[in-house]
Design a protein around this motif. Structure first.
Motif, short mmCIF file in Angstrom:
data_model
loop_
_atom_site.label_atom_id
_atom_site.label_comp_id
_atom_site.label_asym_id
_atom_site.label_seq_id
_atom_site.Cartn_x
_atom_site.Cartn_y
_atom_site.Cartn_z
N SER A 1 0.81 -1.21 0.00
CA SER A 1 0.00 0.00 0.00
C SER A 1 0.85 1.26 0.00
CB SER A 1 -0.98 -0.02 1.18
OG SER A 1 -1.88 1.06 1.15
N MET A 2 0.50 2.22 0.88
CA MET A 2 1.08 3.55 0.84
C MET A 2 2.48 3.65 1.47
SD MET A 2 -0.66 7.17 2.01
CE MET A 2 -2.20 7.02 1.10
N CYS A 3 3.09 2.52 1.77
CA CYS A 3 4.47 2.58 2.28
C CYS A 3 5.40 3.19 1.25
CB CYS A 3 4.94 1.18 2.65
SG CYS A 3 6.68 1.12 3.15
N LEU A 4 5.13 2.88 -0.04
CA LEU A 4 5.98 3.37 -1.11
C LEU A 4 5.12 3.64 -2.34
CD1 LEU A 4 7.99 0.37 -2.60
CD2 LEU A 4 5.78 0.21 -1.49
N ALA A 5 5.55 4.54 -3.17
CA ALA A 5 4.75 4.96 -4.33
C ALA A 5 4.89 3.99 -5.49
CB ALA A 5 5.16 6.37 -4.75
N MET A 6 4.51 2.71 -5.26
CA MET A 6 4.64 1.69 -6.29
C MET A 6 3.29 1.04 -6.60
SD MET A 6 7.49 -1.37 -6.42
CE MET A 6 8.90 -0.29 -6.27
N ASN A 7 2.22 1.64 -6.10
CA ASN A 7 0.89 1.12 -6.36
C ASN A 7 -0.07 2.31 -6.37
OD1 ASN A 7 0.06 1.50 -3.42
ND2 ASN A 7 1.73 0.03 -3.19
N ALA A 8 -1.35 2.04 -6.33
CA ALA A 8 -2.34 3.13 -6.47
C ALA A 8 -2.45 4.03 -5.24
CB ALA A 8 -3.70 2.52 -6.79
N ASP A 9 -1.93 3.59 -4.10
CA ASP A 9 -2.05 4.37 -2.86
C ASP A 9 -0.85 5.31 -2.73
OD1 ASP A 9 -4.21 2.72 -2.49
OD2 ASP A 9 -3.18 1.37 -1.10
N LYS A 10 -1.07 6.60 -2.99
CA LYS A 10 0.02 7.57 -2.98
C LYS A 10 -0.40 8.86 -2.30
CE LYS A 10 2.15 6.25 -7.44
NZ LYS A 10 1.24 5.21 -7.89
N LEU A 11 0.60 9.60 -1.83
CA LEU A 11 0.37 10.94 -1.31
C LEU A 11 0.40 11.94 -2.47
CD1 LEU A 11 2.58 11.33 1.90
CD2 LEU A 11 0.16 10.73 1.73
N GLY A 12 -0.33 13.03 -2.31
CA GLY A 12 -0.27 14.12 -3.25
C GLY A 12 0.85 15.08 -2.89
N ASN A 13 1.23 15.93 -3.80
CA ASN A 13 2.30 16.89 -3.58
C ASN A 13 1.96 17.81 -2.40
OD1 ASN A 13 4.56 18.44 -3.92
ND2 ASN A 13 3.86 19.48 -5.76
N GLY A 14 2.86 17.85 -1.41
CA GLY A 14 2.69 18.74 -0.26
C GLY A 14 1.85 18.18 0.87
N GLU A 15 1.31 16.98 0.70
CA GLU A 15 0.44 16.41 1.74
C GLU A 15 1.27 15.79 2.87
OE1 GLU A 15 -3.34 15.24 -1.16
OE2 GLU A 15 -2.09 13.66 -0.28
N HIS A 16 0.82 16.03 4.10
CA HIS A 16 1.46 15.43 5.28
C HIS A 16 0.75 14.13 5.62
CE1 HIS A 16 4.07 18.79 6.67
NE2 HIS A 16 3.19 19.53 6.02
N CYS A 17 1.54 13.10 5.90
CA CYS A 17 0.97 11.79 6.24
C CYS A 17 1.54 11.27 7.54
CB CYS A 17 1.26 10.79 5.12
SG CYS A 17 0.59 9.14 5.40
N ALA A 18 0.65 10.88 8.45
CA ALA A 18 1.05 10.13 9.64
C ALA A 18 1.13 8.68 9.21
CB ALA A 18 0.03 10.31 10.75
N SER A 19 2.33 8.14 9.14
CA SER A 19 2.54 6.82 8.55
C SER A 19 3.22 5.86 9.51
CB SER A 19 3.40 6.95 7.28
OG SER A 19 3.72 5.69 6.75
N THR A 20 2.72 4.63 9.54
CA THR A 20 3.35 3.61 10.39
C THR A 20 4.41 2.82 9.63
OG1 THR A 20 1.75 1.87 9.87
CG2 THR A 20 1.20 3.37 11.68
N SER A 21 4.81 3.33 8.46
CA SER A 21 5.82 2.64 7.66
C SER A 21 7.22 2.92 8.21
CB SER A 21 5.69 3.05 6.19
OG SER A 21 5.81 4.44 6.04
N ASN A 22 8.24 2.77 7.38
CA ASN A 22 9.61 2.79 7.88
C ASN A 22 10.53 3.82 7.24
OD1 ASN A 22 10.03 1.39 5.35
ND2 ASN A 22 9.36 -0.45 6.43
N ARG A 23 10.07 4.49 6.18
CA ARG A 23 10.94 5.45 5.51
C ARG A 23 10.19 6.74 5.21
NH1 ARG A 23 14.53 1.26 1.78
NH2 ARG A 23 15.83 0.64 3.55
N ASN A 24 10.88 7.85 5.43
CA ASN A 24 10.27 9.17 5.23
C ASN A 24 11.09 10.01 4.26
OD1 ASN A 24 12.38 9.27 7.10
ND2 ASN A 24 11.52 11.00 8.20
N PHE A 25 11.75 9.34 3.31
CA PHE A 25 12.57 10.07 2.32
C PHE A 25 11.68 10.94 1.43
CE2 PHE A 25 15.08 5.85 2.33
CZ PHE A 25 15.65 6.16 3.56
N GLU A 26 12.31 11.89 0.77
CA GLU A 26 11.58 12.73 -0.18
C GLU A 26 10.94 11.85 -1.25
OE1 GLU A 26 13.83 15.94 -1.80
OE2 GLU A 26 14.74 16.50 0.12
#
Length: 477
Positions: A415-440
């Motif tokens: 899912s939204m852990c990484l931008a490799m599927n349909a679940d993505k953040l939009g430009n400038g959106e802040h996300c509270a994420s339980t994943s493991n990486r917060n790179f640009e």
């Protein structure tokens, strides 16, 4: 002669050949495969006319590219809209069928994130070596295993030879003594560790996590910690085998049965560091001092307790760090001195190989029960780590709690852990994420990721900004 560390024992037990240049050949017990890093490896076998050395040592499942909405999933592979993602998942099916490798495909209830599926099935066992073409293979070290990610060419090499060329790492002990406070989770522990030693602190080391806090943790909590050892710069993280480990593994589909189980327990009894083992480096924390954590910047080491303020560039210890702070503040759209609790949240993601197991979902559900997601939050996703986790959560009624609170209950996947599927953040959106990486750009172009625990993500969903979940828990009592 000094005793051996857990890593020393695992290395020695799998050493096939040591070379004069420091490199070695080690035996691999288990390889986990997914759709992203395996196609080239299978093609390499095909071109060379080779077959896997041990077919039953491999286990596959698609996870990175699979859609997580029920509407898309009901059509199987054809429901994947992105053509590249669809090809990758389809290719995994074809390769596993051709080479006879067991795969939990998209229609199998056991399908899920590879680092959730392996332990869940008992395919991850104490004392083994585990590899996968994914850096977060360190997750499996929670079982007293030597587990780490490998490259695509190495995936092919392991399939063909059941061995891997490697160099022995140094030993690091990260010890967390005492007890954790209420509302402080394994995710907070590992983020606090990364905040102290940095993302390069574990470079060149195999990290063992020890101390009372880890002995008290469940296996799911231990997996969360070992999962993020890679974010501390280490290639592998591990925790000693104890009764908690054995209780988790016993009875799982791939685990030893009957008389073999008793023999396995005996074989695993030494999977801990000796009392007189010497580590190259030791880092010590006090559990009582760890608070709920939130990353504010574009690296996991840019993390602070919830009651802190966003740092200023001048707070950096050197020019490199000051430059990093400046860029992070600009990218994240934050102001120096801004309270962490003032950071707004546009989206919430509860899932990933770090935090998508049943205990994580229970933790989040306990926070949102009887409440509603803030109107300022555009989307809040809950993505179970596997079909079996999903089924268990639904049997416990957790999905109802999430849906009634306004969160979306999804199908298993990365899912939204990484931008490799349909679940993505939009430009400038802040996300509270339980994943493991917060790179640009990790969760989508221009997306701004804040790493937190499931409880903290759930609390942010309700409030619309970051909040100390301990205050919400106190208010509920």
């Amino acid at each position: 002669m000094a005793g051996k560390t857990l890593y020393d024992k695992l290395w020695n037990n799998h050493l096939v050949q040591q070379r004069d240049d420091g490199s070695a050949l080690i035996y691999i017990d288990r390889q986990l495969l997914h759709e992203v890093t395996s196609p080239q490896a299978f093609e390499g076998l095909r071109l060379a006319g080779r077959q896997p050395w041990r077919i039953d040592a491999n286990l596959a499942t698609p996870d990175h590219n699979v859609p997580t909405t029920s509407n898309e999933r009901k059509f199987g592979i054809e429901g994947i809209e992105d053509p590249i993602s669809r090809i990758q998942v389809k290719t995994l099916d074809e390769n596993c069928n051709e080479f006879g490798i067991v795969q939990f495909d998209m229609k199998d209830v056991r399908q899920g994130i590879v680092h959730v599926v392996g332990p869940e099935q008992g395919a991850t066992l104490p004392g083994t070596t585990v590899v996968c073409g994914d850096s977060h293979t360190s997750t499996h070290g929670a079982f007293g295993a030597l587990a780490h990610g490998i490259g695509t060419s190495e995936v092919e090499h392991v399939m063909a030879t059941q061995c891997l060329v490697a160099k022995k790492m140094k030993n690091m002990l990260v010890r967390v003594d005492g007890e954790l406070g209420v509302g402080v989770t394994p995710k907070d522990v590992v983020l606090a560790i990364i905040g102290k030693i940095g993302t390069a602190g574990g470079t060149g080391f195999a990290v063992e996590f020890g101390g009372q806090v880890f002995r008290d943790m469940t296996m799911e909590g231990r997996m969360t910690v070992c999962n993020m050892a890679i974010e501390a710069g280490a290639r592998a993280g591990m925790i000693a085998v104890d009764q908690t480990t054995l209780d988790y593994v016993k009875g799982r589909p791939f685990a030893p049965k009957a008389d073999l189980w008793e023999k396995a327990i005996a074989a695993w009894s030494d999977l801990h560091s000796d009392d007189d083992a010497v580590f190259d480096e030791v880092v010590v924390f006090k559990g009582e001092e760890i608070k709920p954590q939130v990353t504010w910047g574009t690296s996991p080491e840019m993390v602070l307790p919830i009651d802190a303020h966003v740092p200023a560039p001048a707070d950096g210890v050197d020019e490199s760090q000051r430059d990093g702070y400046t860029r992070a503040l600009e990218y994240m759209g934050l102001t120096a001195g801004q309270p962490i609790t003032d950071i707004p949240v546009d989206r919430v993601f509860i899932g990933s190989c770090t935090n998508s197991r049943i205990e994580d979902l229970r933790e989040a559900a306990a926070v949102v029960k009887g409440k509603k997601v803030s109107e300022t939050v555009m989307e809040a996703l809950v993505v179970p780590g596997s079909g079996l986790v999903k089924a268990q959560a639904e049997a416990e009624g957790l999905h109802t709690i999430f849906v009634e609170a306004g969160l979306q209950w999804r199908e298993p996947g990365c899912s939204m852990c990484l931008a490799m599927n349909a679940d993505k953040l939009g430009n400038g959106e802040h996300c509270a994420s339980t994943s493991n990486r917060n790179f640009e750009g990790r969760q989508g172009f221009g997306g701004r990721t804040h790493l937190v625990s499931p409880a903290m993500a759930a609390a942010a969903a309700i409030k619309g900004h970051f909040v100390d979940v301990r205050e919400m828990m106190a208010g509920a009592q």
